[in-house]
Write an enzyme that holds these catalytic residues in place. Structure first.
Site, PDB file in Angstrom:
ATOM      1  CG  ASP A   1      -4.132  -1.445   3.442  1.00 57.17           C
ATOM      2  OD1 ASP A   1      -4.539  -1.226   2.283  1.00 57.17           O
ATOM      3  OD2 ASP A   1      -3.471  -0.625   4.094  1.00 57.17           O
TER       4      ASP A   1
ATOM      5  CG  ASP B   1      -1.805   1.183   1.312  1.00 50.26           C
ATOM      6  OD1 ASP B   1      -2.443   1.484   0.297  1.00 50.26           O
ATOM      7  OD2 ASP B   1      -1.869   1.818   2.375  1.00 50.26           O
TER       8      ASP B   1
END
Length: 773
Positions: A511, A312
């Site tokens: 996430d 990410d």
């Protein structure tokens, strides 16, 4: 731990206690001459281990696997049948100890979704006419008009049905910047209302809304992660048939069942059972000391196999919160005063950009004024009175066609930055540019990760394509995907996992599904991202991405030691099997020999606790203190080098007296602060780094840069001397002086970054977070 055996850590501890107690009791009885009692104790110890071992073997056979436990079962049965009870008790201790160690290595924390569920909305406020009532989330129907209060979680997907809504969408996108959604624009469940109450029209039920899908994705992805097969069982595919063949051959050749049992005793694969778990446990211990919590040996082993890394962006590669990168001022205005006014107004605003502006002003030592008559327009900005002036900070709806405003807009586009405009008494007076900075350790960490064996590095982000492309280019990533929803991230991770063992790194609730879908999920858990931590196999407890590279090194070293120990142990066992087959090694002596082999294997496996010596950088305490000192000086100097660019800008406008004064101030900065700093690095820091880095050549390029900084500074000084003699900068000096000023500004920025990435990151202490811009 064998699959499906139903024995936990306490069960193995009990088994170890029983087997060791039986062996010790039998030994005491034998010493006092009570041979029958001794045999009874040893028989009890062997049976205590035989029962669970038989269960493990049957469970493995049901799954079509022939594990190393089968040899242990055969040797236990053999010792009981031929009356070699001491050998049986010794095997029981080895088996129980190996299983207990393996249980400690493989124990994993549950991948629960508690943080996801805690954040999930529980109720909704439905408006019918002028009446607002609280209802259960399950009762929300499509087209219901709902009211979302300040700080509340949006209950279902819908569209804004009133004035603009300002939302914190970080739970879904991971992006720290709040967003404005106007009338009719969509909003997703799970995001937080960051301003006043607003109305929304439901477009989905709770079951079909975004946040419920995230929870289901994480649960499904986690369920698809099968446990890794034990290292020992992989070698058993050939070791087991070989041991049985040698034992059968010894029996047929000699006619003695005792000789066959002796072969099985020394073939009992305790090096296999012990080497891997001891090395893995040692690796887990070392990782924890480095701020890396690994949830089990399987995760560490998987990490050692990984060749693809998916990351990410926000909070992982970048700091996860914006910082001020520049302040532009209208002609006749001072940039420092613009920042002071903006920070004074923003002191009472909860907006993430306001926090960054106030932080920057305080870091520069500016004295802020207390604003009065503060009015905040959600999604627009803040207006307040500071002194006798009415100040507005926020979006600019008016004309930005003036030259300085166009320059600010262009700079923001080039730097992929956000702009907070500052208006004084209704007229634009300045602009504050902000962006989410790259983590200082990110470039060095990416290089280390490639060196650790990762061949493909991919970035996923909910952010726009432009900033994502810039981060990917700076770090040299292989690919990136922008504007990714949680479902998109899961799909991307699954696609990568289908090609190779994939590591996913993230730090937000959004996430969590992608972390659970990866072969190894790694959470940046220092800032309390509990949902991603719960779904992860590895949690970095410090806010440093560099620790992932440490974990990779530890994983590969631990696996290398585990395999090395197992191979050496099996080699010694094979030699002992040959001796036993010839009748020169009775079962009890063979069991004791096997114990000696086990001790050697364990001592070798414990080397994993120390880590790979070839990767250690031994920093003396004085050198580390020196690194932190120069790191702090960088933080102080980084903002001041903007004087070089400002002087060049003034000179480019007109080579007048004001430009000459600006160049003089810039040269004073060089002579008084920057050059002494660079000389101290050259004479103190670089010689101190020669030993830890293995060679003085490691800093040679930086030394050459120091020489160039000195040359350009001297050149600017020579130009100033010529200009002062004539009272102004002469036309024939302008071009070269501009080249020196702009060139030195760029050179210093690059030089600072290179030193921070190559040298300052060697320091164990976390640098100032705001220093990454």
């Amino acid at each position: 731990m064998p699959e499906g055996n139903g024995v936990g850590g306490r069960g193995f501890a009990t088994l170890v206690s029983l087997s060791v107690g039986a062996l010790a009791s039998g030994g005491i009885a034998w010493l006092v001459g009570a041979r029958d009692v001794a045999d009874g104790c040893w028989i009890a110890g062997a049976v205590a281990a035989l029962v669970p071992a038989t269960v493990w073997v049957l469970a493995a056979l049901r799954r079509g696997r022939f594990g190393v436990d089968l040899i242990a079962v055969l040797s236990l049965v053999g010792t009981l049948l031929v009356g070699e009870y001491l050998a049986g008790a010794l095997i029981a201790v080895m088996l129980a100890g190996g299983r207990a160690l393996e249980a400690a290595a493989e124990r994993r924390a549950s991948h629960d979704l508690r943080a996801l569920l805690e954040h999930a909305p529980r109720f909704a406020r439905r408006r019918v006419g002028s009446t607002v009532s609280t209802i259960d989330l399950a009762d929300v129907a499509i087209d219901d008009l709902l009211v979302v209060g300040p700080g509340e979680v949006v209950p279902v997907d819908g569209r804004v049905a009133s004035a603009a809504a300002v939302l914190d969408e970080s739970v879904l996108t991971g992006e720290p910047l709040q967003v404005e959604r106007g009338l009719g624009e969509p909003v997703r469940s799970g995001v937080v209302n960051a301003s006043g109450a607003f109305d929304m029209r439901a477009t989905a039920t709770a079951e079909d809304s975004t946040y419920a899908q995230i929870v289901r994705l994480a649960a499904r992805a986690g369920a698809e992660n099968a446990p890794v097969v034990r290292l020992a069982d992989r070698y058993a595919a050939w070791f087991l048939p070989l041991a049985l063949l040698v034992a059968g051959g010894a029996w047929l050749a000699s006619g003695s069942a005792v000789r066959a049992v002796a072969v099985l005793v020394v073939a009992t694969p305790c090096p296999l059972l012990l080497a891997a778990p001891v090395a893995i446990v040692s690796g887990l211990s070392r990782a924890s000391r480095r701020g890396v919590v690994v949830r089990g040996g399987a995760a560490l082993e998987n990490l050692g196999h990984a060749t693809t890394l998916v990351m990410d962006k926000t909070g992982t590669l970048t700091m996860g919160r914006p910082v001020v990168i520049d302040v532009a001022a209208a002609p006749g205005r001072d940039a420092i005063d613009i920042l002071r006014l903006a920070a004074s107004v923003d002191q009472l605003s909860p907006h993430v950009l306001a926090e960054a502006i106030v932080t920057e002003a305080l870091a520069r030592g500016l004295r802020l004024s207390l604003p009065t008559d503060v009015v905040e327009e959600p999604g627009r900005g803040v207006t307040a009175t500071v002194g006798d002036q009415r100040i507005y900070v926020g979006k600019l709806g008016g004309d930005t066609s003036t030259e300085w405003a166009r320059a600010a807009v262009n700079r923001a586009l080039l730097d992929t930055a956000a702009i907070a405009w500052v208006c004084v008494d209704g007229r634009p007076a300045g602009a504050v540019l902000l962006r989410d900075p790259l983590r200082r350790h990110a470039p060095r960490t990416v290089r280390r990760l490639r060196g650790a064996g990762l061949r493909r590095l991919v970035m996923l982000t909910g952010d726009r394509a432009e900033p994502a492309r810039e981060v990917a280019a700076v770090l040299g990533l292989d690919d990136f995907y922008a504007e990714q929803s949680p479902a998109d991230k899961v799909a991307a991770v699954r696609a990568e996992q289908g090609r190779a063992v994939t590591v996913m790194v993230g730090d937000g609730v959004n996430d969590a599904p992608a972390l659970a879908a990866a072969g190894v999920g790694v959470a940046m858990g220092a800032r309390g991202a509990t949902a991603s931590s719960a779904a992860a196999d590895i949690v970095l407890t410090t806010d440093r991405l560099e620790r992932l590279a440490d974990a990779m090194d530890i994983a590969r070293w631990s696996r290398r030691i585990a395999v090395q120990s197992a191979v050496v142990g099996m080699g010694l066992s094979l030699a002992a099997m040959a001796v036993a087959a010839l009748g020169w090694l009775p079962p009890a002596a063979g069991a004791l020999l096997q114990e000696g082999i086990d001790v050697a294997v364990i001592l070798n496996a414990l080397r994993a606790r120390r880590g790979d010596p070839s990767l250690d950088v031994d920093l003396p305490a004085e050198t580390e203190r020196m690194l932190r000192r120069f790191d702090a000086e960088h933080d102080e100097l980084r903002d001041t080098i903007g004087l070089l660019r400002e002087a060049a800008d003034r000179l480019a406008e007109a080579p007048n007296q004001a430009a000459l004064q600006a160049v003089t101030r810039a040269h004073g900065l060089l002579v008084d602060r920057i050059l002494p700093h660079e000389r101290a690095e050259e004479t103190q820091l670089y010689p101190a780094l020669a030993h830890p880095l293995g060679t003085g050549e490691a800093t040679a390029t930086m030394s050459r840069t120091h020489a160039e900084i000195q040359r350009l500074s001297d050149r600017i000084g020579a130009h100033l001397a010529l200009a002062r003699s004539g009272g102004r900068v002469k036309p024939d000096q302008v071009d070269d002086l501009l080249a020196c000023l702009y060139g030195l500004y760029a050179l210093l920025r690059l030089h600072f970054l290179q030193e921070e990435e190559n040298y300052f990151t060697l320091s164990a202490d976390e640098p100032a977070e705001g220093s990454s811009r």
